[in-house]
Design an enzyme around this catalytic site. Sequence first.
Site, PDB file in Angstrom:
ATOM      1  N   CYS A 161       0.831  -1.205   0.000  1.00  0.00           N
ATOM      2  CA  CYS A 161       0.000   0.000   0.000  1.00  0.00           C
ATOM      3  C   CYS A 161       0.865   1.254   0.000  1.00  0.00           C
ATOM      4  O   CYS A 161       0.512   2.261  -0.595  1.00  0.00           O
ATOM      5  CB  CYS A 161      -0.969  -0.001   1.168  1.00  0.00           C
ATOM      6  SG  CYS A 161      -0.278  -0.375   2.770  1.00  0.00           S
ATOM      7  N   VAL A 172       0.359   4.239  -2.572  1.00  0.00           N
ATOM      8  CA  VAL A 172      -0.125   5.566  -2.166  1.00  0.00           C
ATOM      9  C   VAL A 172       0.790   6.652  -2.720  1.00  0.00           C
ATOM     10  O   VAL A 172       0.322   7.691  -3.188  1.00  0.00           O
ATOM     11  CB  VAL A 172      -0.237   5.668  -0.626  1.00  0.00           C
ATOM     12  CG1 VAL A 172      -0.495   7.107  -0.190  1.00  0.00           C
ATOM     13  CG2 VAL A 172      -1.353   4.766  -0.113  1.00  0.00           C
TER      14      VAL A 172
END
Lengths: 518, 485
Positions: free
Chosen positions: A152, A156
């Site tokens: 993640c 991001v």
Amino acid sequence: MSQSADKVIDHEMLFREPEYQKMLADKKEFEFNHSDDKIKSVVEWTKTEDYKQKNFARDSLTVNPAKACQPLGAVYVANGFAKTLSFVHGSQGCVAYYRSHFSRHFKEPTSCVSSSMTEDAAVFGGLNNMVDGLANAYSLYKPDMIAVSTTCMAEVIGDDVDAFIKTSKQKGSIPEEFDVPFAHTPAFVGSHITGYDNALLGVLRHFWDGKAKTTEPLVRVPDDSINFIGGFDGFVVGNMKEIRRIFDLFGVKVNIICDPSGNWNTPTDGEFRMYAGGTTKEEVIAALHAKATIVFQEYCCEKTSKFIAEHGQEVVVLNAPMGVAGTDKFLMEISRLTGKPIPAQLEKERGELVDAMADSQAHLHGKRYALYGDPDQMLGYAAFLMELGAEPSHVLSTNGTETWADKMQALFDSSPYGAGCKAYPKRDLWHLRSLLFTEPVDFMIGNTYGKFLERDTKTPLVRMVFPIFDRHHYHRYATWGYDGAMRVLVMLLDEFFEALDGNTMEIAKTDYSYDIIR
Amino acid sequence: MTATVEERKASNKALIDEVLKAYPEKMAKRRAKHLGTFEEGKPDCGVKSNIKSLPGVMTIRGCAYAGSKGVVWGPIKDMVHISHGPVGCGQYSWAARRNYYIGTTGIDTFVTMQFTSDFQEKDIVFGGDKKLDKIIDEIQDLFPLNKGISIQSECPIGLIGDDIEAVSKKKSKEYEGKTIVPVRCEGFRGVSQSLGHHLANDAIRDWVFDRTDPNKRPEFVSTPYDVAIIGDYNIGGDAWSSRILLEEMGLRVIAQWSGDGTIAEIENTPKAKLNVLHCYRSMNYISRHMEEKYGVPWVEYNFFGPTMIEKSLREIASHFDDTIKAKAEEVIAKYKPLMQAVIDKFKPRLEGKTVMLYIGGLRPRHVIGAYEDLGMVVVGTGYEFGHNDDYQRTTHYIKDATLIYDDVTGYEFEHFVDKVKPDLVGSGIKEKYVFQKMGVPFRQMHSWDYSGPYHGYDGFAIFARDMDMAISSPIWGLTKAPWKS
């Protein structure tokens, strides 16, 4: 003092000794806990319909989910290819978790590296981590291929993995022609099965579509071979063996795409094998030319199936078929695709399975089950339970969608034993806890985390879903095919008999039913 | 172990040179600083530590989230700990550390549960603060007996700029001063778990000690003998087998940090007369803070193996009056026969056996004494996330020419074990099966391989039995087929 050198007792019994019991009771003085009455009343309240309503009304909090995140599926996939190192682009803690998680389930080493991104990478991007990371991974672990996925964090901040790999090659981290398939696997989208899909697609796309535009795409020259894709499966070690045996019996050469069973089943003989088995590059390339691909788990392979179909192959999509009719369908598809008859041996095994089911069905008939796990497997298990005359009353899938629930409903509708059964997409094990109190069942099928539900609700748990940490070696046995179904049947029966014996053991009270013949 | 000290130093150097050859040149230089041999008389182990891991190597380290949620906050049993962000981190750390506790799980106790905000793409795009706000309401609704909530940030939280502090303050106010603690322990922060421990300690300081209304703190009558156990996570019941000794020597344990701990115990700790600190690495920060702010002194102790337990009991007793000192002696005397019996039974089977360790926290040094009590020799050790002060403290435990490896990579560790051929390796789950495949007995020294406790006198009996069963198992005689030997 209860400990002795003659008979060393550990935690299970040690803390039941009087001196520890006193100590723990005294400790309560400083815990300032609620009163026993209050605790008791809340315990009782959590068993009610009122609590269930509140529980099902929550829309933000997730408690005890039955799913993991995408990169876990990507690491699973990388493990399924020959001499392939799994490389996760992102912060390093994630990789420690994936490795531990798989090692705890398979009781095997799981190799995987990360690009160890920290604060500076969060600000400036992870390019340097990729450049150095690929160089180190290549030098130390001498893989034939490095399969990159993301966390993640990398997603991001928007790292361009494709460009980073190209830059790494330009900078000489790895040779220009070295294969580095990649996939974006953000942890905040889907679950581990989405990661499986994305990573597998990444590998096929790399080899079939021109290696990230560095070579010409391959041209398909159709042949008669058949591909098989298993999907994310905690029983892969036993199941892949069974799948190969089935195709062997047909006399069909199967090309299994992504087979991690070798990596998670190496001998203890004085040598650590970091790479063992797995699908080779040649096999991945050859897979393009296959007549058809059998995808054993639809929801693990949505994008991959589409991609394969777009390349001109027939794709047969199944939902982890299990039991008699499920396996029948699987075998008939192989037969249809190859023109070969169902082998006599398998037909015999089918008869053996039906024989075993007939011998034992009386014990399982009408028993109510709660199941939770990945969407395809829920379809497979539920179908098998209904064949046995059992009822898959609550079927819950944290990573299941409404479409999946519709499919489950259609399955329930196909059998009288599905009447009143319900599918619960996007729900977690705390929802299931409420269901088990308000609408109790006889047994549960799930993973190790279900043991907390077993404790709270006294519903016996059959461990047949990944991960299984607290029982050993289940993964070595197949659950697929007629033979696998036999194993599942025995597990269901064992739990039934254990529960029955446990319930009839009290001397001079209930042991009239403590029969020696069941 | 027949080689002389000088020979072992030379062979260690050769070994290190060998592994460094496998790296690209620039990286070899960086790794070289973390590998060495302890030289008697030196103030530390001669290696650099607490530095970023190389990308692309199989580091055994975890992340700040693992340090905060998995170690410090997670075991506080009457609070709900939210893994704030995507589903994975909470899932993988769910109940894996065996932090034992007594309580009704899901009602007044929440340690073996996984609470997560299960971030979806929209939460990344629009931020997760509103969801977090709602989650706290839902926790209050469904788990009304919780005594507090902590928010353990996963990677995306810091990156998308969520203001979890503001949410915490707002919700705390809404719920009448409820303890709600935001922890910025995103996995990308720092170089390992270690920063997570520090951030978690700071959060206790800022969001528990400084914010709890002193009038609302649970009251109890202090005694001169009140102590708190700090830095014991009750793996397999360790804190219990430690607590029982402290109580036997007349002390009153008013708090356990954080294994089987409650928020009330944490809040009351500044009233302790002495903080007794087991895991220095993870909780020295808060111990120092309590010393500075509340004047609570702290003392390190080591409850692995009778020699160190004895030393530690005396050290702890030295902070109290003669009654306690006398009682400490009584405790030591009471357990002596048990310890002698354990040693008599197991030492003959373990004498001279060599061990290589690679663990986190305090164990790369603390367990050495326990091995030595059994006649075993630790020939190599290193920390996953140790700092320089850990390596300084290690010098008190190790012998000249011990091989030292900081933040060891899988490649190095395999190579070292392959060449040193120890009789036992003590490390974690990721390493376990690698070495067992190689035919080397192994014990998980993070989780005691699902056994335990290992602390205290009762724990040492288990430790000794476990090491013996690992090494003496007939399995290791079967790894080579007879037709191969």
